[in-house]
Motif scaffolding. Structure first.
Motif, short mmCIF file in Angstrom:
data_model
loop_
_atom_site.label_atom_id
_atom_site.label_comp_id
_atom_site.label_asym_id
_atom_site.label_seq_id
_atom_site.Cartn_x
_atom_site.Cartn_y
_atom_site.Cartn_z
N VAL A 81 1.07 -1.09 -0.07
CA VAL A 81 -0.48 -0.61 0.23
C VAL A 81 0.99 1.45 -0.12
O VAL A 81 1.49 1.41 0.47
CB VAL A 81 -0.56 0.18 1.23
N TYR A 82 0.37 1.73 -1.33
CA TYR A 82 1.50 3.15 -1.32
C TYR A 82 0.60 4.15 0.29
O TYR A 82 -1.07 4.53 0.05
CB TYR A 82 1.38 3.99 -2.09
N VAL A 83 0.99 5.05 0.78
CA VAL A 83 0.16 6.29 1.84
C VAL A 83 0.87 7.17 2.00
O VAL A 83 2.37 7.91 1.23
CB VAL A 83 0.43 5.91 3.12
N ASP A 84 0.42 8.35 1.82
CA ASP A 84 0.76 10.21 1.86
C ASP A 84 1.36 10.59 2.33
O ASP A 84 1.29 9.62 3.34
CB ASP A 84 -0.23 10.66 1.22
N ASN A 85 1.70 11.39 2.82
CA ASN A 85 1.93 12.41 4.40
C ASN A 85 1.06 12.37 5.29
O ASN A 85 1.34 12.81 6.70
CB ASN A 85 2.32 13.73 4.02
N ASP A 86 0.14 12.79 5.04
CA ASP A 86 -1.15 11.86 6.26
C ASP A 86 -1.71 10.89 6.32
O ASP A 86 -2.61 10.30 7.08
CB ASP A 86 -2.69 12.59 5.51
N GLY A 87 -1.16 10.07 5.71
CA GLY A 87 -1.39 8.35 5.83
C GLY A 87 -2.36 7.89 5.24
O GLY A 87 -3.12 6.95 5.56
N ASN A 88 -2.94 8.35 4.03
CA ASN A 88 -3.95 7.55 3.22
C ASN A 88 -3.35 7.46 2.65
O ASN A 88 -2.70 7.13 2.10
CB ASN A 88 -4.83 9.02 2.90
N PHE A 173 16.14 8.10 -8.77
CA PHE A 173 15.16 9.90 -9.28
C PHE A 173 14.74 10.75 -8.15
O PHE A 173 14.12 12.39 -9.06
CB PHE A 173 14.05 9.21 -10.06
N GLY A 174 15.07 10.50 -7.08
CA GLY A 174 14.52 11.74 -6.15
C GLY A 174 12.90 11.91 -5.57
O GLY A 174 13.00 13.05 -5.37
N THR A 175 12.36 11.02 -5.93
CA THR A 175 10.76 10.61 -5.61
C THR A 175 11.10 10.54 -3.69
O THR A 175 11.81 10.23 -3.41
CB THR A 175 10.05 10.04 -6.31
N ASP A 176 9.68 10.27 -3.96
CA ASP A 176 9.89 10.73 -2.23
C ASP A 176 8.43 9.91 -1.98
O ASP A 176 7.61 10.01 -1.03
CB ASP A 176 8.82 12.04 -1.76
N TYR A 177 8.24 8.57 -2.62
CA TYR A 177 7.05 7.16 -2.09
C TYR A 177 7.16 7.04 -0.94
O TYR A 177 8.33 6.64 -1.23
CB TYR A 177 7.42 6.29 -3.46
N ARG A 178 5.91 6.40 -0.19
CA ARG A 178 6.44 5.45 0.87
C ARG A 178 5.49 4.20 0.96
O ARG A 178 4.13 4.69 0.20
CB ARG A 178 6.27 6.67 2.40
N ALA A 179 5.70 3.30 0.62
CA ALA A 179 4.49 2.21 0.61
C ALA A 179 5.46 0.81 1.70
O ALA A 179 6.53 0.38 2.30
CB ALA A 179 5.12 1.79 -0.55
N VAL A 180 3.91 0.37 1.83
CA VAL A 180 4.48 -0.67 3.29
C VAL A 180 4.01 -1.47 3.26
O VAL A 180 2.81 -1.34 1.68
CB VAL A 180 3.99 -0.04 4.36
#
Length: 364
Positions: A81-88, A173-180
């Motif tokens: 699951v990819y999540v944004d900075n607000d935890g969505n 690529f210097g992106t800022d993805y967060r996935a768990v």
């Protein structure tokens, strides 16, 4: 005819070589295309059209099953699951989904193992083998090669994307993805509260491979988190984020967490998460912390259980027995699972025994 047989032999060899279902399916379909006229000539005319349609339908269904899951609510027990900075929770970007579809993680593992086998004589002759490469070679040539494939097979129809790619994109690529990764209990009931196991992998990212192991912790929610890049070095901020970001994220997704049953596992470089937890103000909130194939830093008395897991042939685990004894002298409830003849991949090689060890120590 000779060309057809020669081509079919190559395709069959490729089918055996590939590890992922999607590539095996493509190979089998290529064989079907080569031989379909001869096969169809054996089928009565009135059934021929239906046989061709059935063949296409089987191909589409199998490929659809083999493709990684894109939807968040796919219903599988194990999801990336990819999540944004607000935890969505968010759907993955199309670019990373396509990379996962074209180059599944199981195929990366397969190619890596094959590369080690093929290059082994050259590596040894040039003296280029690093410790982990040597341990991989030992496992391969001592009949443990299937241990690296069985976790993928254990996922079954659960086919999450690879957690390595978000971290690879961040580094490259210097992106800022967060996935768990989130692994649901076997008989998940949204109304129940469950133990939470947080897994922190080390160098080279958050691998799908280990989800095929944690899936067998059937009575707990398993959350696998990663660092921004692939270095796998966790800090106190990462421990804080478990309570300030990840648990609220899970609760926002509808999970109920049993706060008295929080467990932390760190593997290899991910052992840095266990060391950071020992120094964290949150340490009393964990019921257990577990270090696998690593050396802990800053040992101190902690109020939770400490589990030590390693192999005697792993250069990163040589201090683990003495550290376990030191923790016991401090009055810590520490236990060890240690195989003298195993190495850095002890979790992969001894997964069934280690899972039983976990279930006993974690009471899950």
């Amino acid at each position: 005819m000779i060309k057809r047989i020669f081509f079919s032999t190559i395709v069959l060899a490729a089918c055996v070589f590939f590890a992922s279902l999607i590539y095996k399916t493509i190979c089998i379909f290529m064989l079907w295309l080569v031989w379909r006229k001869r096969v169809m000539n054996k089928v009565p005319d009135r059934y021929r059209r239906w046989c061709i349609r059935a063949g296409w339908l089987c191909f589409v269904v199998i490929v659809w099953t083999a493709l990684p899951r894109w939807r968040i609510d796919c219903g599988d027990r194990v999801r990336l699951v990819y999540v944004d900075n607000d935890g969505n929770a968010q759907h993955p970007p199309v670019s990373q989904y396509l990379v996962n579809a074209v180059v599944p993680e199981s195929e990366i593992m397969n190619l890596g193992i094959t590369g080690v086998i093929v290059s082994s004589p050259i590596i040894q002759k040039l003296g280029l083998s690093q410790a982990l490469i040597k341990q991989t070679q030992n496992d391969i040539f001592n009949g443990r090669i299937l241990n690296f494939y069985s976790p993928y097979k254990n996922l079954g129809l659960c086919n999450p994307m690879s957690g390595v790619y978000p971290q690879l994109f961040n580094d490259t690529f210097g992106t800022d993805y967060r996935a768990v990764y989130i692994s649901n209990p076997k008989h998940f009931d949204e109304s129940r509260s469950y133990p939470l196991v947080v897994f922190c992998h080390g160098y080279l990212g958050n691998w799908q491979l280990y989800q095929g192991i944690w899936k067998d912790l059937e009575n707990a929610i398993v959350l696998s988190i990663g660092t921004h890049g692939m270095e796998g070095l966790f800090t106190g901020n990462d421990i804080n984020s478990i309570f300030t970001f990840y648990i609220p994220m899970l609760e926002k997704m509808g999970y109920k967490i049993d706060a008295s049953q929080l467990h932390l596992i760190g593997l290899s470089n991910g052992g840095s998460a266990v060391s950071a937890a020992m120094q964290s103000r949150h340490i009393s909130r964990f019921k257990s912390i577990t270090a696998i194939s690593c050396t802990l830093r800053g040992l101190r008395h902690v109020p939770c259980k400490v589990n030590i897991i390693g192999g005697g042939k792993d250069h990163l685990s040589t201090t683990m027995p003495s550290q376990c004894r030191q923790l016991k002298r401090m009055g810590v409830d520490a236990e060890m699972f240690f195989k003298d003849d195993d190495n850095h991949y002890v979790l992969v090689n001894q997964r069934e025994e280690i899972l039983e060890f976990f279930k006993t120590r974690m009471c899950i």
